[in-house]
Design a protein around this motif. Sequence first.
Motif, PDB file in Angstrom:
ATOM      1  N   MET A 177      -8.982  -0.073  31.997  1.00 33.22           N
ATOM      2  CA  MET A 177      -7.614   0.397  32.214  1.00 33.22           C
ATOM      3  C   MET A 177      -7.611   1.801  32.788  1.00 33.22           C
ATOM      4  SD  MET A 177      -4.432   0.723  29.610  1.00 33.22           S
ATOM      5  CE  MET A 177      -3.021   1.691  30.051  1.00 33.22           C
ATOM      6  N   ASN A 217       4.835   2.202  39.016  1.00 36.05           N
ATOM      7  CA  ASN A 217       4.013   1.995  37.815  1.00 36.05           C
ATOM      8  C   ASN A 217       2.763   2.853  37.869  1.00 36.05           C
ATOM      9  OD1 ASN A 217       5.496  -0.464  36.699  1.00 36.05           O
ATOM     10  ND2 ASN A 217       5.013  -1.101  38.779  1.00 36.05           N
ATOM     11  N   ALA A 271      -0.204 -11.853  29.384  1.00 36.19           N
ATOM     12  CA  ALA A 271       0.295 -10.527  29.763  1.00 36.19           C
ATOM     13  C   ALA A 271       1.771 -10.583  30.138  1.00 36.19           C
ATOM     14  CB  ALA A 271      -0.529  -9.972  30.927  1.00 36.19           C
ATOM     15  N   VAL A 329       5.203  -6.423  32.741  1.00 39.56           N
ATOM     16  CA  VAL A 329       4.131  -6.046  33.655  1.00 39.56           C
ATOM     17  C   VAL A 329       4.163  -6.937  34.890  1.00 39.56           C
ATOM     18  CG1 VAL A 329       2.565  -5.117  31.889  1.00 39.56           C
ATOM     19  CG2 VAL A 329       2.479  -7.559  32.457  1.00 39.56           C
ATOM     20  N   ILE A 360      -3.292  -6.020  36.085  1.00 37.64           N
ATOM     21  CA  ILE A 360      -2.071  -5.950  35.291  1.00 37.64           C
ATOM     22  C   ILE A 360      -1.509  -4.548  35.489  1.00 37.64           C
ATOM     23  CG2 ILE A 360      -1.078  -6.087  32.976  1.00 37.64           C
ATOM     24  CD1 ILE A 360      -3.567  -7.794  32.209  1.00 37.64           C
ATOM     25  N   VAL A 393       1.176  -2.007  29.709  1.00 39.19           N
ATOM     26  CA  VAL A 393      -0.173  -2.493  30.023  1.00 39.19           C
ATOM     27  C   VAL A 393      -1.033  -2.510  28.761  1.00 39.19           C
ATOM     28  CG1 VAL A 393      -2.277  -2.054  31.358  1.00 39.19           C
ATOM     29  CG2 VAL A 393      -0.030  -1.820  32.445  1.00 39.19           C
TER      30      VAL A 393
END
Length: 101
Positions: A10, A38, A58, A64, A82, A89
């Motif tokens: 991430m 985002n 998700a 998302v 994602i 997230v």
Amino acid sequence: MASHEVKIRMMKTVSKGTQEIIKKRVRKDNLEQLFERNQALAIMHGDVCEMIYASDLALKTSNVEVFEISGSCPQHMTCLAIMGTVSAVEAAIQKIKSEIC
């Protein structure tokens, strides 16, 4: 049934250089706008079955966007991306980890 290894990374912010790398591998019309709206992006790698299931988890878990980052072989799903706010997230990743990993 034993699951295959799923790798998840991430980024709470995505650098312009990384955005350019991703843009070259994604077929999504509004990708530029997604990067503007985002800040967080999670990238996952696993077998196709797990990535499709992770996508569904998700999308059902938080607000998302989910899309594929293509590799060089059209039959192979390289990565699942994602994208959303950091909290959205993170929530999606937690759900995926609890179900798949």
